[in-house]
Motif scaffolding. Sequence first.
Motif, PDB file in Angstrom:
ATOM      1  N   GLY A 155     -62.190  45.017  37.529  1.00 23.52           N
ATOM      2  CA  GLY A 155     -61.683  43.731  37.997  1.00 23.52           C
ATOM      3  C   GLY A 155     -61.333  43.757  39.461  1.00 23.52           C
ATOM      4  N   GLU A 156     -60.283  43.042  39.814  1.00 20.03           N
ATOM      5  CA  GLU A 156     -59.820  42.932  41.187  1.00 20.03           C
ATOM      6  C   GLU A 156     -58.453  43.585  41.310  1.00 20.03           C
ATOM      7  OE1 GLU A 156     -59.965  38.844  42.410  1.00 20.03           O
ATOM      8  OE2 GLU A 156     -62.121  38.707  42.047  1.00 20.03           O
ATOM      9  N   VAL A 157     -58.311  44.413  42.338  1.00 22.04           N
ATOM     10  CA  VAL A 157     -57.022  45.060  42.585  1.00 22.04           C
ATOM     11  C   VAL A 157     -56.405  44.366  43.796  1.00 22.04           C
ATOM     12  CG1 VAL A 157     -55.797  47.208  42.981  1.00 22.04           C
ATOM     13  CG2 VAL A 157     -57.963  47.232  41.715  1.00 22.04           C
ATOM     14  N   ASP A 158     -55.397  43.555  43.517  1.00 20.22           N
ATOM     15  CA  ASP A 158     -54.737  42.784  44.565  1.00 20.22           C
ATOM     16  C   ASP A 158     -53.241  42.731  44.272  1.00 20.22           C
ATOM     17  OD1 ASP A 158     -54.487  40.919  42.504  1.00 20.22           O
ATOM     18  OD2 ASP A 158     -56.120  39.666  43.242  1.00 20.22           O
ATOM     19  N   ILE A 159     -52.554  41.870  44.971  1.00 14.81           N
ATOM     20  CA  ILE A 159     -51.099  41.812  44.819  1.00 14.81           C
ATOM     21  C   ILE A 159     -50.675  41.505  43.381  1.00 14.81           C
ATOM     22  CG2 ILE A 159     -50.843  39.379  45.464  1.00 14.81           C
ATOM     23  CD1 ILE A 159     -48.329  40.464  47.125  1.00 14.81           C
ATOM     24  N   ALA A 160     -51.520  40.792  42.647  1.00 15.26           N
ATOM     25  CA  ALA A 160     -51.190  40.427  41.266  1.00 15.26           C
ATOM     26  C   ALA A 160     -51.442  41.555  40.275  1.00 15.26           C
ATOM     27  CB  ALA A 160     -51.986  39.184  40.841  1.00 15.26           C
ATOM     28  N   THR A 161     -52.269  42.536  40.642  1.00  8.70           N
ATOM     29  CA  THR A 161     -52.652  43.578  39.681  1.00  8.70           C
ATOM     30  C   THR A 161     -52.346  45.008  40.139  1.00  8.70           C
ATOM     31  OG1 THR A 161     -54.905  43.686  40.577  1.00  8.70           O
ATOM     32  CG2 THR A 161     -54.516  42.155  38.737  1.00  8.70           C
ATOM     33  N   MET A 214     -53.565  33.827  35.390  1.00  9.31           N
ATOM     34  CA  MET A 214     -53.095  35.163  35.724  1.00  9.31           C
ATOM     35  C   MET A 214     -54.246  36.148  35.600  1.00  9.31           C
ATOM     36  SD  MET A 214     -50.050  37.265  33.921  1.00  9.31           S
ATOM     37  CE  MET A 214     -49.154  38.367  34.945  1.00  9.31           C
ATOM     38  N   GLN A 215     -54.409  36.967  36.631  1.00  8.12           N
ATOM     39  CA  GLN A 215     -55.480  37.946  36.625  1.00  8.12           C
ATOM     40  C   GLN A 215     -55.097  39.134  35.758  1.00  8.12           C
ATOM     41  OE1 GLN A 215     -56.027  38.935  40.718  1.00  8.12           O
ATOM     42  NE2 GLN A 215     -57.404  37.234  41.067  1.00  8.12           N
ATOM     43  N   LYS A 216     -56.103  39.710  35.154  1.00 10.97           N
ATOM     44  CA  LYS A 216     -55.884  40.895  34.327  1.00 10.97           C
ATOM     45  C   LYS A 216     -56.786  42.003  34.846  1.00 10.97           C
ATOM     46  CE  LYS A 216     -55.594  42.422  29.593  1.00 10.97           C
ATOM     47  NZ  LYS A 216     -54.520  43.338  29.722  1.00 10.97           N
ATOM     48  N   LEU A 217     -56.242  43.173  34.921  1.00 11.65           N
ATOM     49  CA  LEU A 217     -56.978  44.333  35.364  1.00 11.65           C
ATOM     50  C   LEU A 217     -57.306  45.183  34.153  1.00 11.65           C
ATOM     51  CD1 LEU A 217     -57.841  45.670  38.063  1.00 11.65           C
ATOM     52  CD2 LEU A 217     -55.732  46.974  37.963  1.00 11.65           C
ATOM     53  N   GLY A 218     -58.552  45.566  33.999  1.00 10.17           N
ATOM     54  CA  GLY A 218     -58.933  46.452  32.910  1.00 10.17           C
ATOM     55  C   GLY A 218     -58.725  47.894  33.320  1.00 10.17           C
ATOM     56  N   LEU A 219     -58.047  48.649  32.491  1.00  3.31           N
ATOM     57  CA  LEU A 219     -57.762  50.051  32.783  1.00  3.31           C
ATOM     58  C   LEU A 219     -58.012  50.883  31.537  1.00  3.31           C
ATOM     59  CD1 LEU A 219     -54.436  49.348  34.638  1.00  3.31           C
ATOM     60  CD2 LEU A 219     -56.494  50.260  35.712  1.00  3.31           C
ATOM     61  N   ALA A 220     -58.735  51.974  31.689  1.00  2.75           N
ATOM     62  CA  ALA A 220     -58.991  52.884  30.576  1.00  2.75           C
ATOM     63  C   ALA A 220     -58.936  54.309  31.105  1.00  2.75           C
ATOM     64  CB  ALA A 220     -60.355  52.600  29.950  1.00  2.75           C
ATOM     65  N   THR A 221     -58.286  55.187  30.359  1.00  7.51           N
ATOM     66  CA  THR A 221     -58.142  56.577  30.769  1.00  7.51           C
ATOM     67  C   THR A 221     -58.937  57.468  29.840  1.00  7.51           C
ATOM     68  OG1 THR A 221     -55.922  56.142  31.605  1.00  7.51           O
ATOM     69  CG2 THR A 221     -56.481  58.435  31.163  1.00  7.51           C
ATOM     70  N   GLN A 222     -59.565  58.464  30.432  1.00  7.14           N
ATOM     71  CA  GLN A 222     -60.330  59.445  29.669  1.00  7.14           C
ATOM     72  C   GLN A 222     -60.079  60.820  30.280  1.00  7.14           C
ATOM     73  OE1 GLN A 222     -64.606  58.954  29.892  1.00  7.14           O
ATOM     74  NE2 GLN A 222     -64.833  59.718  27.814  1.00  7.14           N
ATOM     75  N   SER A 245     -50.328  52.471  35.363  1.00  6.76           N
ATOM     76  CA  SER A 245     -51.326  53.180  34.559  1.00  6.76           C
ATOM     77  C   SER A 245     -51.598  54.574  35.119  1.00  6.76           C
ATOM     78  CB  SER A 245     -52.629  52.368  34.510  1.00  6.76           C
ATOM     79  OG  SER A 245     -53.614  53.063  33.789  1.00  6.76           O
ATOM     80  N   VAL A 246     -51.733  54.663  36.421  1.00 10.41           N
ATOM     81  CA  VAL A 246     -52.002  55.961  37.041  1.00 10.41           C
ATOM     82  C   VAL A 246     -50.794  56.887  36.875  1.00 10.41           C
ATOM     83  CG1 VAL A 246     -52.427  57.122  39.239  1.00 10.41           C
ATOM     84  CG2 VAL A 246     -53.744  55.081  38.635  1.00 10.41           C
ATOM     85  N   SER A 247     -49.601  56.361  37.037  1.00 11.69           N
ATOM     86  CA  SER A 247     -48.394  57.186  36.851  1.00 11.69           C
ATOM     87  C   SER A 247     -48.314  57.728  35.430  1.00 11.69           C
ATOM     88  CB  SER A 247     -47.135  56.382  37.175  1.00 11.69           C
ATOM     89  OG  SER A 247     -47.084  56.094  38.543  1.00 11.69           O
TER      90      SER A 247
END
Length: 130
Positions: free
Chosen positions: A21-27, A1-9, A34-36
């Motif tokens: 990482g990769e932004v695809d159907i899995a992520t 399973m792919q994991k997307l790294g996300l950090a907000t500042q 996260s954006v919401s």
Amino acid sequence: MQKLGLATQAHGGTATVQVVGEVDIATAADLRRSVSATMREHGPWLVLDLTRVRFMDSSGLNVLIEVHKECKEQSGHLALAGPQAQVAKVIRLIGLDKHVAVHDTVAEAVTAVDAHRVLPAEAEETSQLN
């Protein structure tokens, strides 16, 4: 399973979401959530830092389009920062760069988003002039 790294500042009134990482159907749904959450907490003035995104498919592009629309609906602004060549090419191919500003660096993108902000006092002055 792919994991997307996300950090907000937060940068003053503008929030940056760093995507790794990769932004695809899995992520893509992870990115959207996260954006919401970031928009609920910090408002609709947003920079997506794409400097560490290696790949983005149509699912990811759809998230960018949705986020752009949501920012506009809330009188905010979205900018993209530092997409790698492959991601930048796809953004250009679909014409998203004609609607969402793409900047080389996060600092440039934050400055651009901040420039679109209208403070309440400025909005009041503008309405009084009209």
